[in-house]
Design a protein around this motif. Structure first.
Motif, PDB file in Angstrom:
ATOM      1  N   THR A 299     -15.607  -9.809   1.653  1.00 41.94           N
ATOM      2  CA  THR A 299     -14.902 -10.150   2.898  1.00 41.94           C
ATOM      3  C   THR A 299     -15.908 -10.604   3.951  1.00 41.94           C
ATOM      4  O   THR A 299     -15.694 -11.607   4.644  1.00 41.94           O
TER       5      THR A 299
ATOM      6  N   PRO B 217     -13.285  -6.896  -1.730  1.00 37.95           N
ATOM      7  CA  PRO B 217     -14.142  -5.789  -1.286  1.00 37.95           C
ATOM      8  C   PRO B 217     -14.916  -6.166  -0.020  1.00 37.95           C
ATOM      9  O   PRO B 217     -15.036  -7.353   0.311  1.00 37.95           O
ATOM     10  N   THR B 218     -15.458  -5.141   0.633  1.00 38.57           N
ATOM     11  CA  THR B 218     -16.061  -5.359   1.960  1.00 38.57           C
ATOM     12  C   THR B 218     -17.151  -6.430   1.954  1.00 38.57           C
ATOM     13  O   THR B 218     -17.176  -7.306   2.827  1.00 38.57           O
TER      14      THR B 218
ATOM     15  N   ASP C  15      -7.755  -3.580  -7.077  1.00 41.87           N
ATOM     16  CA  ASP C  15      -7.446  -3.808  -5.667  1.00 41.87           C
ATOM     17  C   ASP C  15      -7.192  -5.284  -5.382  1.00 41.87           C
ATOM     18  O   ASP C  15      -6.333  -5.629  -4.586  1.00 41.87           O
TER      19      ASP C  15
ATOM     20  N   ASN D 218      -9.912  -5.343   6.518  1.00 41.26           N
ATOM     21  CA  ASN D 218     -10.742  -4.637   5.548  1.00 41.26           C
ATOM     22  C   ASN D 218     -10.843  -3.150   5.871  1.00 41.26           C
ATOM     23  O   ASN D 218     -10.893  -2.318   4.954  1.00 41.26           O
ATOM     24  N   LEU D 219     -10.847  -2.816   7.142  1.00 38.98           N
ATOM     25  CA  LEU D 219     -10.859  -1.408   7.554  1.00 38.98           C
ATOM     26  C   LEU D 219      -9.614  -0.700   7.021  1.00 38.98           C
ATOM     27  O   LEU D 219      -9.689   0.407   6.485  1.00 38.98           O
TER      28      LEU D 219
ATOM     29  N   GLN E  65       0.813  -1.210   0.000  1.00 35.37           N
ATOM     30  CA  GLN E  65       0.000   0.000   0.000  1.00 35.37           C
ATOM     31  C   GLN E  65       0.850   1.264   0.000  1.00 35.37           C
ATOM     32  O   GLN E  65       0.477   2.272  -0.591  1.00 35.37           O
TER      33      GLN E  65
ATOM     34  N   ARG F 299      -9.776  -0.281   3.166  1.00 39.01           N
ATOM     35  CA  ARG F 299     -10.682   0.800   2.772  1.00 39.01           C
ATOM     36  C   ARG F 299     -10.070   2.164   3.068  1.00 39.01           C
ATOM     37  O   ARG F 299     -10.205   3.098   2.270  1.00 39.01           O
ATOM     38  N   SER F 300      -9.408   2.268   4.192  1.00 37.28           N
ATOM     39  CA  SER F 300      -8.759   3.529   4.549  1.00 37.28           C
ATOM     40  C   SER F 300      -7.682   3.882   3.516  1.00 37.28           C
ATOM     41  O   SER F 300      -7.543   5.033   3.103  1.00 37.28           O
TER      42      SER F 300
ATOM     43  N   MET G  96      -7.622   2.951   0.407  1.00 32.40           N
ATOM     44  CA  MET G  96      -8.284   3.305  -0.853  1.00 32.40           C
ATOM     45  C   MET G  96      -8.651   4.796  -0.847  1.00 32.40           C
ATOM     46  O   MET G  96      -8.439   5.508  -1.817  1.00 32.40           O
ATOM     47  N   LYS G  97      -9.166   5.257   0.300  1.00 34.68           N
ATOM     48  CA  LYS G  97      -9.538   6.678   0.417  1.00 34.68           C
ATOM     49  C   LYS G  97      -8.300   7.568   0.336  1.00 34.68           C
ATOM     50  O   LYS G  97      -8.321   8.620  -0.286  1.00 34.68           O
TER      51      LYS G  97
END
Lengths: 197, 255
Positions: free
Chosen positions: B177, B173-174, B67, B219-220, A183, B223-224, B226-227
């Motif tokens: 998951t 993806p969420t 992703d 997953n958290l 990442q 996603r973080s 990705m933002k």
């Protein structure tokens, strides 16, 4: 292909990673707290047992209220404080394995509490710190097992279980940090303008 | 005070009377009519359809999520850890030949599949989404088979669910998951409840909660990230716009 130019300084990058990643550590700690409190309330039959077991999780809960509060207010703690809090997690989990009434050490089922804590830590910190933390968790667990039952060394089945659990703790740290580094590379490329980062 | 203004539609800086626009490429003001009269570039021809491939490479077609592609190395390494540890422990004081046979067959099958996926990654062709999803289902299936062979709840190999769920949580993806984690937790929960005594229920609860916690954390974080990437791209684009508005990079004052 040349590697993307990181527009942030190393210190800046580490601070940002800590800020955004701290939420994962906080949630991992909440999961440990919830598991512990439910187990305490479920299994305690006497007041004595409750008063001996609950404080472990009350300490963790107080710590996490403070840290989560700071995070929500937009002023999370620095690296040293977050690292110290994560070390406290390991100490408390190890203490639970050694001191919890009933099964101790290798026979305790609480060893799974190490997994989310080590994984969350590995998602936030650089490789050297992550390796040290994962190593500390492995040493703490192995020490807790040997202290409570030194005969593990001679018992083939128990030694096998211990090795398997230590490997999975190491895997949690390695996989979490591996993804963290992937990442970092993607973020550096995105900062340099690559849409497909 | 600047009286020029930015035209977000055209993506250029316009003069106060609107008759001129700033061309950031040639670094000069041009008549706005030129821009209006200039024919729009023809839309790019659609990319040629990929020729159907045969053999194992056909599993690496074009339906890939970005992703998922970046999460695939984690999945592959998580599976290698599962395979390596499984092999090591299978040969370490094996209980009976039937159990050992089932363990080895499952692990070797997983190893072949993972070798294929790893080779595709090394060649720069991450596998198709559906293949990755199928492989992760196989991970959960193999761990469940090993747990069942060793008697359900008492089996120590349930910890491999953690390695499988870690890979899934960061790569998928969420909603997927959540689905895969629910599957792992559900299957292991049923197996454990069927084979454990009532005294062991708190232990089952702890195990299932920790599997879920690992999935949520992974997953958290994904996603973080990705933002953060989307924000970094937005900031970069805004900076480019600003440079264009200020008339090229030589006119931009260092911060």
């Amino acid at each position: 292909m040349s590697s993307p130019r990181e527009v942030r300084s190393v210190k800046q990058a580490e601070q940002e990673d800590l800020f955004f990643g701290q939420a994962v550590i906080l949630w991992a700690r909440w999961s440990v707290i919830v598991a512990g409190i439910v187990i305490v309330l479920w299994t305690s039959n006497t007041v004595d047992l409750l008063t001996r077991t609950m404080p472990f999780f009350l300490v963790l809960m107080a710590l996490n209220f403070f840290l989560h509060g700071r995070y929500v207010m937009g002023s999370p703690l620095n690296r040293a404080a977050v690292t110290a809090a994560s070390v406290v997690d390991l100490v408390l989990i190890t203490a639970i394995l050694v001191l919890w009434p009933g099964a101790h050490g290798l026979r305790s089922d609480f060893f799974v509490l190490y997994f989310p804590v080590v994984f969350a830590f590995a998602l936030v910190f650089t490789r050297q710190i992550e390796v040290a933390y994962t190593g500390l968790a492995m040493v703490a667990y192995a020490a807790a097992c040997f202290l409570t039952d030194p005969s593990i060394i001679t018992n083939g089945i128990e030694a096998k279980d211990l090795v398997m659990r230590l490997i999975v703790i190491a895997a949690m740290g390695f996989l979490g940090n591996y993804y963290f580094r992937i990442q970092r590379g993607r973020l550096a490329r995105a900062s340099a303008g690559a849409k497909a980062a | 005070m600047s009286t020029t203004h930015w035209d977000p539609k055209a993506g250029h800086l316009l003069s106060p009377d609107g008759k001129w626009y700033w061309d950031g490429v040639t670094q000069e003001w041009k008549a706005a009519t030129d821009q209006a009269a200039r024919p729009r570039p023809a839309p790019a021809a659609p990319p040629a359809k990929p020729q159907p491939e045969h053999g194992l490479s056909s599993f690496t077609g074009t339906v890939r999520s970005e992703d998922l592609g970046f999460g695939q190395p984690v999945l592959v390494w998580a599976r290698w850890i599962l395979i390596g540890t499984g092999l090591l422990l299978s040969f370490w004081s094996p209980s009976d030949p039937t159990t050992l046979k089932v363990q080895l067959a499952a692990i070797v099958a997983l190893a072949f599949g993972n070798f294929y996926l790893h080779v595709q990654l090394l060649r720069g062709h991450p596998a198709l989404d559906t293949v990755v999803y199928g492989a992760s289902l196989a991970d959960i299936g193999v761990v469940t088979a090993l747990v069942l062979v060793q008697g359900g709840f008492p089996s120590p190999v349930f910890i491999f669910y953690f390695a499988a769920v870690v890979g899934i949580s960061v790569a998928f993806p969420t909603w997927l998951t959540a689905g895969y984690t629910a599957l792992a937790v559900g299957v292991y929960g049923v197996v454990s409840l069927a084979t454990a005594t009532s005294d062991e229920l708190p232990a089952i609860f702890t195990r299932l909660l920790m599997i879920t916690a690992v999935a949520v954390c992974g997953n958290l974080f994904a996603r973080s990230e990705m933002k953060r990437r989307a924000e970094a791209i937005r900031v970069h684009d805004e900076m480019l716009d600003e440079i264009e508005q200020k008339g090229g990079i030589e006119n931009v004052q260092p911060a």
